[in-house]
Write a protein that holds these residues in place. Structure first.
Motif, short mmCIF file in Angstrom:
data_model
loop_
_atom_site.label_atom_id
_atom_site.label_comp_id
_atom_site.label_asym_id
_atom_site.label_seq_id
_atom_site.Cartn_x
_atom_site.Cartn_y
_atom_site.Cartn_z
N SER A 50 -7.82 0.44 -1.93
CA SER A 50 -6.81 1.49 -2.06
C SER A 50 -6.53 1.79 -3.53
N ARG A 89 0.84 -1.22 0.00
CA ARG A 89 0.00 0.00 0.00
C ARG A 89 0.86 1.25 0.00
N ASP A 102 2.45 1.74 -3.35
CA ASP A 102 1.44 2.21 -4.32
C ASP A 102 1.20 3.72 -4.17
N GLU A 103 1.18 4.17 -2.92
CA GLU A 103 1.00 5.60 -2.70
C GLU A 103 2.15 6.38 -3.33
#
Lengths: 172, 215
Positions: free
Chosen positions: B91, A142, A145-146
């Motif tokens: 997400s 995550r 990905d950010e």
């Protein structure tokens, strides 16, 4: 002898291992191997094959990338209760960084053979470690990905209406 | 209808037995998506995950047609497990890059497998870990290429919180029952007492372990 029970007591204090019963913790204790490192001693060297995790019981480890090239900035410090190298247990790959003792360290290692044994003979213990590894990888994925989205220049994720305030991205 | 052999051929679950595959296939739904179809959008609640059988699916952020592609999944990939693992909103979105076929596993079935301790469930859980680790490494490689050049690597980080008293010495302990619990553990694992590494510490005055143990 006392080191064995000291090791057990140290593992009992690790929040991630809270779900283990006393008997299950005994099983884990019996499957790990203790190591003591002096200051500067290397635990994992970047690019070496990886097939074990380490749990710090005492002292501190520093994580560096390419320290031998003079770019030895410490990226992270690991202290008691923290785990390193765990992804290699499910998917062996070269170590992504060099990990060394920045002060005298006591740690325990669990290698892939012992992990496989736990999954086979003590599935609750092995399963707990497996869940820990999966959640660690998910959290890192995550975060990466950010960073990729930021590097790409993220497009708005909700329709942006004309306003005097700057547009907001959705909360991540 | 997909067969166990076809599931094996995707490489998604290389450790599954034929029986495992049959059990798994009994709990999934085969889905087909035309190119450009949105499987789900960013921020939506997680309801399922997918295993990609054919075609390609993009992991996307932003609004169509200005989406940014974070990654492209190919045959055998697992998609959507992250949000199910921590029960958080998606997400990222998923959009079929090409015509695609998947196996959809409901969130409740996924959670049941992740809680179970049967051999099949453990093989499933292990493969979920492998998929997630590999996706993380692939994303890390992509980010490294984008930001720093092709030589960068993911940085090892800890999953666990530090102990409340991280620098305090270990508490004193008593040793009387150490042999007993080692014997019980060996019996429980079905291995010999000698095969347990911990036995080594029964003779305390050993030389330090050799460098590179266990590799």
């Amino acid at each position: 002898m006392s080191r064995l029970l000291a090791r057990r007591a140290a593992l009992r204090r690790i929040p991630a291992l809270d779900p283990l019963s006393e008997a299950e913790l005994d099983t884990l204790v019996a499957c790990v191997r203790e190591r003591r490192l002096t200051t500067g001693e290397v635990l994992y060297r970047q690019d070496d094959p990886g097939d074990s995790l380490a749990i710090v019981l005492e002292g501190a480890l520093g994580v560096h990338q390419r320290p031998e090239r003079g770019a030895g900035t410490e990226l992270r410090r690991l202290t008691a209760g923290e785990i390193v190298g765990e992804l290699a247990l499910v998917d062996p790959a070269p170590r992504s960084a060099t990990v060394s003792a920045v002060q005298p360290v006591v740690l325990v290692e669990l290698d892939r053979a012992a992990f496989d044994l736990l999954l086979d003979r003590a599935p609750r213990v092995g399963g707990l470690l497996l869940g820990l590894i999966t959640r660690t990888a998910a959290r890192r994925l995550r975060a990466i990905d950010e960073e990729i989205a930021d590097a790409l220049g993220e497009a708005p994720t909700v329709p942006v209406l004309p306003t005097r305030d700057p547009p907001h991205r959705r909360a991540r | 209808m997909i067969t166990a052999a076809a599931l094996h051929a995707t490489g998604a679950f290389p450790t599954f037995t034929d029986d495992d595959a049959e059990v798994f296939l009994g709990g999934v739904h085969e889905r087909a998506f035309p190119a450009g179809a949105l499987l789900w959008g960013f921020g939506t609640p997680p309801e399922s995950c997918h295993v990609l059988l054919t075609g390609q699916i993009d992991v996307v952020r932003g609004l169509h047609p200005h989406e940014r592609v974070l990654a492209t999944a190919r045959r055998g990939a697992m998609l959507g497990q992250l949000a199910l693992l921590d029960r958080t909103p998606r997400s990222a979105g998923l959009r079929a890059r090409t015509e695609a076929r998947t196996l959809e596993l409901s969130g409740s079935a996924f959670e049941a497998l992740m809680r179970a301790s049967s051999p099949m469930a453990l093989r499933f859980r292990r493969q979920v870990a492998v998929h997630t680790v590999r996706q993380m490494r692939e994303a890390s490689r992509r980010l490294a290429v984008m930001v720093e050049g092709r030589d960068a690597r993911p940085v090892a980080r800890s999953a666990a919180r530090p102990l409340p008293a991280a620098s305090s010495p270990l508490p004193p302990v008593h040793t009387d029952d150490a042999h007993d619990f080692l014997r019980a553990t060996a019996a429980g694992l079905g291995v010999s007492l000698e095969s347990l590494e911990a036995v080594e510490v029964l003779s305390v005055e050993r030389p330090p372990p050799r460098e590179g143990w266990g590799r």
